[in-house]
Design a protein around this motif. Structure first.
Motif, PDB file in Angstrom:
ATOM      1  N   ARG A 109       0.869  -1.176   0.000  1.00  0.00           N
ATOM      2  CA  ARG A 109       0.000   0.000   0.000  1.00  0.00           C
ATOM      3  C   ARG A 109       0.907   1.228   0.000  1.00  0.00           C
ATOM      4  O   ARG A 109       2.100   1.127   0.256  1.00  0.00           O
ATOM      5  CB  ARG A 109      -0.951  -0.016   1.181  1.00  0.00           C
ATOM      6  CG  ARG A 109      -0.292   0.092   2.525  1.00  0.00           C
ATOM      7  CD  ARG A 109      -1.333   0.111   3.657  1.00  0.00           C
ATOM      8  NE  ARG A 109      -0.689   0.176   4.932  1.00  0.00           N
ATOM      9  CZ  ARG A 109      -0.325  -0.863   5.659  1.00  0.00           C
ATOM     10  NH1 ARG A 109      -0.556  -2.077   5.224  1.00  0.00           N
ATOM     11  NH2 ARG A 109       0.279  -0.701   6.804  1.00  0.00           N
ATOM     12  N   LEU A 131      -7.831 -12.333   5.435  1.00  0.00           N
ATOM     13  CA  LEU A 131      -8.559 -11.708   4.325  1.00  0.00           C
ATOM     14  C   LEU A 131      -8.804 -10.219   4.542  1.00  0.00           C
ATOM     15  O   LEU A 131      -8.930  -9.470   3.572  1.00  0.00           O
ATOM     16  CB  LEU A 131      -9.854 -12.457   4.060  1.00  0.00           C
ATOM     17  CG  LEU A 131      -9.675 -13.915   3.624  1.00  0.00           C
ATOM     18  CD1 LEU A 131     -11.025 -14.577   3.391  1.00  0.00           C
ATOM     19  CD2 LEU A 131      -8.798 -14.017   2.389  1.00  0.00           C
ATOM     20  N   SER A 132      -8.853  -9.758   5.793  1.00  0.00           N
ATOM     21  CA  SER A 132      -9.021  -8.321   6.026  1.00  0.00           C
ATOM     22  C   SER A 132      -7.765  -7.560   5.593  1.00  0.00           C
ATOM     23  O   SER A 132      -7.844  -6.411   5.170  1.00  0.00           O
ATOM     24  CB  SER A 132      -9.344  -8.035   7.496  1.00  0.00           C
ATOM     25  OG  SER A 132      -8.244  -8.355   8.331  1.00  0.00           O
ATOM     26  N   LYS A 133      -6.600  -8.200   5.662  1.00  0.00           N
ATOM     27  CA  LYS A 133      -5.368  -7.560   5.200  1.00  0.00           C
ATOM     28  C   LYS A 133      -5.293  -7.527   3.680  1.00  0.00           C
ATOM     29  O   LYS A 133      -4.674  -6.636   3.104  1.00  0.00           O
ATOM     30  CB  LYS A 133      -4.150  -8.270   5.791  1.00  0.00           C
ATOM     31  CG  LYS A 133      -4.028  -8.078   7.287  1.00  0.00           C
ATOM     32  CD  LYS A 133      -2.795  -8.755   7.822  1.00  0.00           C
ATOM     33  CE  LYS A 133      -2.683  -8.529   9.321  1.00  0.00           C
ATOM     34  NZ  LYS A 133      -1.456  -9.162   9.857  1.00  0.00           N
ATOM     35  N   VAL A 134      -5.922  -8.493   3.031  1.00  0.00           N
ATOM     36  CA  VAL A 134      -5.965  -8.506   1.566  1.00  0.00           C
ATOM     37  C   VAL A 134      -6.635  -7.231   1.068  1.00  0.00           C
ATOM     38  O   VAL A 134      -6.225  -6.658   0.056  1.00  0.00           O
ATOM     39  CB  VAL A 134      -6.698  -9.771   1.052  1.00  0.00           C
ATOM     40  CG1 VAL A 134      -6.956  -9.693  -0.438  1.00  0.00           C
ATOM     41  CG2 VAL A 134      -5.892 -11.021   1.396  1.00  0.00           C
ATOM     42  N   CYS A 135      -7.626  -6.760   1.791  1.00  0.00           N
ATOM     43  CA  CYS A 135      -8.352  -5.544   1.397  1.00  0.00           C
ATOM     44  C   CYS A 135      -7.493  -4.287   1.505  1.00  0.00           C
ATOM     45  O   CYS A 135      -7.856  -3.245   0.964  1.00  0.00           O
ATOM     46  CB  CYS A 135      -9.612  -5.394   2.249  1.00  0.00           C
ATOM     47  SG  CYS A 135     -10.798  -6.728   1.995  1.00  0.00           S
ATOM     48  N   GLN A 136      -6.366  -4.349   2.203  1.00  0.00           N
ATOM     49  CA  GLN A 136      -5.473  -3.204   2.350  1.00  0.00           C
ATOM     50  C   GLN A 136      -4.515  -3.044   1.163  1.00  0.00           C
ATOM     51  O   GLN A 136      -3.858  -2.029   1.022  1.00  0.00           O
ATOM     52  CB  GLN A 136      -4.643  -3.337   3.629  1.00  0.00           C
ATOM     53  CG  GLN A 136      -5.443  -3.357   4.898  1.00  0.00           C
ATOM     54  CD  GLN A 136      -4.573  -3.665   6.112  1.00  0.00           C
ATOM     55  OE1 GLN A 136      -3.353  -3.667   6.051  1.00  0.00           O
ATOM     56  NE2 GLN A 136      -5.218  -3.926   7.234  1.00  0.00           N
ATOM     57  N   GLU A 138      -3.056  -2.167  -2.229  1.00  0.00           N
ATOM     58  CA  GLU A 138      -3.342  -1.184  -3.276  1.00  0.00           C
ATOM     59  C   GLU A 138      -2.307  -1.196  -4.390  1.00  0.00           C
ATOM     60  O   GLU A 138      -2.571  -0.730  -5.488  1.00  0.00           O
ATOM     61  CB  GLU A 138      -3.314   0.234  -2.692  1.00  0.00           C
ATOM     62  CG  GLU A 138      -4.214   0.455  -1.528  1.00  0.00           C
ATOM     63  CD  GLU A 138      -3.935   1.789  -0.854  1.00  0.00           C
ATOM     64  OE1 GLU A 138      -4.896   2.362  -0.331  1.00  0.00           O
ATOM     65  OE2 GLU A 138      -2.764   2.251  -0.849  1.00  0.00           O
TER      66      GLU A 138
END
Length: 169
Positions: A109, A131-136, A138
């Motif tokens: 990111r 999976l919440s870190k996958v959303c970070q 960019e």
């Protein structure tokens, strides 16, 4: 028939293999053309996967692979401090009936104008992708680590982004 079927007729028509072959062809033939509206792994030319379409040159279609149970396939990379696992790949070569060499991409990111790797592994659990870190994630950076895989072992492929990693300069 599902993933992992040992029937050779099924293997020769493996959709994941055909998609990764298409990604490789699109990367190899990256040229400037009119952009298309619909995006999928088959969208051409390279650079039109994102909306709005990029006008800068791109050399990579980033993708993830899913295993039979639906979890993201992961591989390791080195020399990135606290991050060492990625689910993101660039196809380098497809050969011998659906084997492929994949470059492991460093997920990251932007912080203060700098690329910061994202550690995708759960904090308290050294085995699983958070999976919440996958959303970070960019941004992506090429690692020097590659993995050879049998594409017939995967059940899904999802294209994420078209990016310029500076590998084809």
């Amino acid at each position: 028939m599902g993933c992992g079927n040992n029937n050779d007729d099924f293997r020769s028509g493996n959709c994941v293999c055909e998609v990764v072959r298409a990604i490789k062809d699109i990367q190899d033939n990256a040229v400037e053309e009119e952009c298309t509206e619909c995006s999928s792994c088959f969208t051409e030319p390279l650079g039109t996967l994102v909306s709005p379409a990029r006008r800068e040159p791109v050399d990579t279609r980033v993708f993830v692979l899913s295993t039979e149970d639906g979890s993201p396939f992961h591989a390791f990379f080195s020399n990135e401090h606290n991050a060492c696992v990625s689910i993101y790949f660039r196809v380098e070569d497809v050969f011998d009936n659906c084997c492929a060499t994949l470059r492991v991409l460093v997920p990251g990111r932007r912080e203060g104008g700098h690329f910061v790797p994202v550690n995708l592994v759960s904090s308290g659990d050294k085995c699983c992708i958070d999976l919440s870190k996958v959303c970070q994630v960019e941004r992506f950076r090429a690692s020097n680590d590659c993995i050879t895989v049998d594409l017939k072992c995967f059940c899904a492929v999802q294209c994420i982004a078209d990016v310029n990693l500076g590998l084809c300069n």
